[in-house]
Motif scaffolding. Structure first.
Motif, PDB file in Angstrom:
ATOM      1  N   VAL A 101      93.213  79.602 -83.728  1.00  0.00           N
ATOM      2  CA  VAL A 101      92.685  78.611 -82.796  1.00  0.00           C
ATOM      3  C   VAL A 101      91.170  78.779 -82.737  1.00  0.00           C
ATOM      4  N   GLU A 102      90.465  77.688 -82.791  1.00  0.00           N
ATOM      5  CA  GLU A 102      89.007  77.745 -82.685  1.00  0.00           C
ATOM      6  C   GLU A 102      88.615  78.173 -81.278  1.00  0.00           C
ATOM      7  N   SER A 103      87.577  78.982 -81.192  1.00  0.00           N
ATOM      8  CA  SER A 103      87.093  79.457 -79.901  1.00  0.00           C
ATOM      9  C   SER A 103      86.500  78.316 -79.099  1.00  0.00           C
ATOM     10  N   MET A 104      86.777  78.355 -77.791  1.00  0.00           N
ATOM     11  CA  MET A 104      86.274  77.318 -76.890  1.00  0.00           C
ATOM     12  C   MET A 104      85.107  77.826 -76.040  1.00  0.00           C
ATOM     13  N   CYS A 105      84.824  79.127 -76.101  1.00  0.00           N
ATOM     14  CA  CYS A 105      83.720  79.695 -75.336  1.00  0.00           C
ATOM     15  C   CYS A 105      83.265  80.980 -76.003  1.00  0.00           C
TER      16      CYS A 105
END
Length: 182
Positions: free
Chosen positions: A134-138
């Motif tokens: 999952v791509e990082s959101m923060c």
């Protein structure tokens, strides 16, 4: 100033581990800092057909980390939960504190408990998630890394940084916490 230095050291330590993203750094961190077998560095050909090891590593940029290991070797099934304290400075005394690990739970699992765990793994198609990332959101949140090893497969999956609660690994981790009353 002490808070700033403590925060800076913490952020640099975590970012170094995850930014390097080298097998050697990960293996060294697992073996030295959290006193765990680094599954990525183990020779899976030495495992027997009925052996399997799972490591669920929940990390946080600003809090303690946790590791849950579930292992089956022959007829023996075990669970271990560890709390991992990061290095830093004591806010009150200003003294440096080395990283340390506390074992919160260490038990043998019954056949029924392991069967219920296996059901969760199967229901969630765990071993089919070979390309799950999952791509990082923060930049300063937390996430879950899962390492699993059996004779014919090594699996490493993660949910990035700050993924929503409904995301696959957050959901799976919560099911484990509920199942084993952790």
């Amino acid at each position: 100033m002490k808070k700033f230095l403590s925060l800076l050291i913490l952020i640099l330590g975590i970012s170094t581990l995850y930014c390097q993203n080298t097998d050697e750094a990960l293996c060294q961190y697992f073996s030295k800092d959290i006193k765990e077998k680094p599954l990525k560095c183990m020779d899976r050909s030495k495992l027997k057909d009925d052996e399997v090891i799972y490591q669920f590593f929940k990390w946080s940029a600003f809090k303690e980390d946790y590791l849950i290991r579930i292992e089956k070797k022959g007829k023996v099934k075990t669970i271990v939960k560890k709390k991992i304290y990061k290095s830093g400075y004591n806010q009150k005394t200003g003294e440096y504190q080395e990283p340390r690990v506390e074992i919160l739970k260490e038990d043998k699992l019954t056949n029924d408990q392991f069967k219920r765990f296996s059901t969760i793994i199967t229901k969630n198609n765990f071993w089919q998630k070979t390309d799950y990332k999952v791509e990082s959101m923060c930049m300063d949140g937390g996430g879950i890394l899962v390492f699993a090893l059996r004779k014919d497969q090594y699996l490493e999956i993660n949910n990035g940084n700050c993924s929503p609660n409904a995301e696959y690994l957050n959901h799976l981790y919560q099911e484990l916490i509920t199942l084993f009353n952790l």
